[in-house]
Design a protein around this motif. Structure first.
Motif, PDB file in Angstrom:
ATOM      1  N   PHE A  63      81.830  15.233  43.347  1.00 55.27           N
ATOM      2  CA  PHE A  63      82.157  14.226  44.357  1.00 55.27           C
ATOM      3  C   PHE A  63      83.546  13.693  44.028  1.00 55.27           C
TER       4      PHE A  63
ATOM      5  N   SER B 122      75.098  10.658  45.567  1.00 56.41           N
ATOM      6  CA  SER B 122      75.268  12.112  45.621  1.00 56.41           C
ATOM      7  C   SER B 122      74.592  12.780  44.426  1.00 56.41           C
TER       8      SER B 122
ATOM      9  N   THR C 150      89.123   8.675  48.271  1.00 59.34           N
ATOM     10  CA  THR C 150      87.708   9.038  48.131  1.00 59.34           C
ATOM     11  C   THR C 150      86.973   8.854  49.451  1.00 59.34           C
TER      12      THR C 150
ATOM     13  N   TYR D 246      85.389  11.827  51.681  1.00 63.54           N
ATOM     14  CA  TYR D 246      83.964  11.735  52.019  1.00 63.54           C
ATOM     15  C   TYR D 246      83.779  11.786  53.537  1.00 63.54           C
TER      16      TYR D 246
ATOM     17  N   TYR E  63      81.829  15.124  54.308  1.00 65.03           N
ATOM     18  CA  TYR E  63      80.408  14.816  54.415  1.00 65.03           C
ATOM     19  C   TYR E  63      80.026  14.252  55.788  1.00 65.03           C
TER      20      TYR E  63
ATOM     21  N   SER F 192      79.044   8.025  44.932  1.00 65.45           N
ATOM     22  CA  SER F 192      78.979   9.047  43.889  1.00 65.45           C
ATOM     23  C   SER F 192      77.594   9.108  43.257  1.00 65.45           C
TER      24      SER F 192
END
Length: 388
Positions: free
Chosen positions: A380, A108, A156, A160, A164, A105
């Motif tokens: 995020f 990011s 999470t 991600y 991503y 996080s």
């Protein structure tokens, strides 16, 4: 208009004080300390970045971005190596998983995550073992303490990986969502609905962070808000002890604001009460603490505990009494965490509680439109996110 101007002034003043406190925790060439008295901490570095971003002060650390990027990466690498050397399972180690999610996080925010995706950390966690088995064995779907955190960490990492890293993890993420919704209780959380009332929302809040990021409604948002509303005290705090707590209050306010435009007048009044209370509890150094009413163990704080206990009947009174009596024991004179060797005082300003308090203020402000103040929520998955 007059009310908005007052709030605007309070927010900007509070932001300025908070920014000053973050700077007081900085140790040049080393990083950030959780409190000005503690040693530097990998977690504190993340909390400082989150705080600067929230209040729009990232420009004040622009010259440190390369240093922070390098430090964030070396911190998580060293933490993983420490876990392995101590034979701790990284798939269930709270400290490692928490720091990894915070690090992703923070990277990011400073916009360097694309330079190195931390794939060597993320990939083993989502492919080496069955995630749903890990969550089930930890008691996630029966509301065991700490299991909400674990569930949020894995969600999470899955999001991600999908958004991503472009990995094909749709089935795992779908299982995460479906199993959670299938096991939800009548309050909208997990575990037995009539037991561990405070634990229910503090633990279950973490899954709602993920639901909100994914844009998923459980159809239990009304029950969640009403349940949390019933746990509030007379000045708008939500902890089982007086003075609230960074986590308890933010978790509760998050739940109360899930309904956005459909918030009832009673709930809105409580949000404003909580906001005003928190603004008055900012310490003179600009930071916020866990609570101002646990230590010292004097007559004023004992009375505050007694008043807090007798305020509510039934199960709530029992839970509050149990917590308060436990906290009177000498072993709880200070707060111990895995973030630092230093154990902070209950009323001591620190970067964790300060970030959570400011997040609480920000979420209330944006939900019921009290001011035009700008807030930097994190784009995020995980703590600090709020949809635009």
């Amino acid at each position: 208009m007059e009310s908005q101007e007052i709030y605007q002034h309070d927010f900007e003043k509070s932001k300025k004080m908070y920014d000053d406190f973050i700077d007081k925790c900085y140790q040049p060439y080393e990083g950030y300390r959780l409190t000005p008295k503690s040693e530097t901490s990998p977690y504190a570095l993340c909390f400082a970045i989150f705080g600067k971003h929230l209040i729009g002060k990232m420009q004040s650390i622009n010259n440190e971005i390369d240093f922070f990027d390098s430090l964030l990466r070396s911190n998580i690498k060293q933490y993983k190596e420490k876990c392995i050397s101590l034979d701790r399972d990284i798939h269930s180690d709270k400290g490692y998983l928490q720091l990894l999610c915070f690090t992703l996080s923070a990277l990011s925010i400073i916009d360097t995550l694309q330079d190195d995706s931390l794939l060597e950390h993320v990939l083993p966690l989502i492919v080496d073992k069955d995630i749903m088995s890990i969550l089930e064995s930890s008691g996630t779907f029966t509301g065991s303490p700490g299991s909400g955190n674990l569930a949020m960490f894995y969600a999470t990492l899955l999001i991600y990986s999908r958004n991503y890293l472009k990995l094909n993890i749709d089935e795992s993420l779908d299982n995460w969502v479906e199993t959670h919704i299938a096991s939800i209780n009548s309050n909208g959380f997990w575990g037995k609905s009539d037991k561990n009332l405070y634990l229910q929302f503090q633990n279950g809040y973490h899954q709602y962070e993920i639901f909100e990021y994914l844009g998923i409604k459980t159809n239990k948002e009304n029950e969640v808000a009403n349940f949390v509303y019933s746990l509030s005290d007379k000045i708008g705090h939500f902890a089982p002890y007086p003075g609230g707590g960074g986590c308890y209050d933010y978790d509760a306010i998050f739940a109360l604001t899930l309904l956005e435009g459909s918030i009832s007048d009673n709930h809105k009044a409580l949000l404003e009460k909580t906001l005003n209370t928190i603004l008055t509890e900012q310490n003179i150094d600009g930071g916020f603490s866990e609570t101002l009413y646990i230590r010292p163990r004097n007559i004023i704080n004992i009375k505050a505990m007694y008043s807090h206990i007798k305020e509510r009947p039934g199960r709530l009174r029992i839970e509050r009494a149990r917590y308060c009596l436990t906290l009177l024991r000498p072993k709880h004179n200070n707060i111990k965490t895995h973030w630092t060797e230093y154990s902070r005082e209950w009323s001591e300003s620190n970067l964790w509680d300060s970030w959570f308090r400011m997040l609480t203020i920000a979420r209330i402000d944006k939900t019921i439109c009290l001011s035009s103040s700008k807030w930097g929520f994190i784009n995020f998955p995980g703590i600090g996110f709020r949809p635009v």
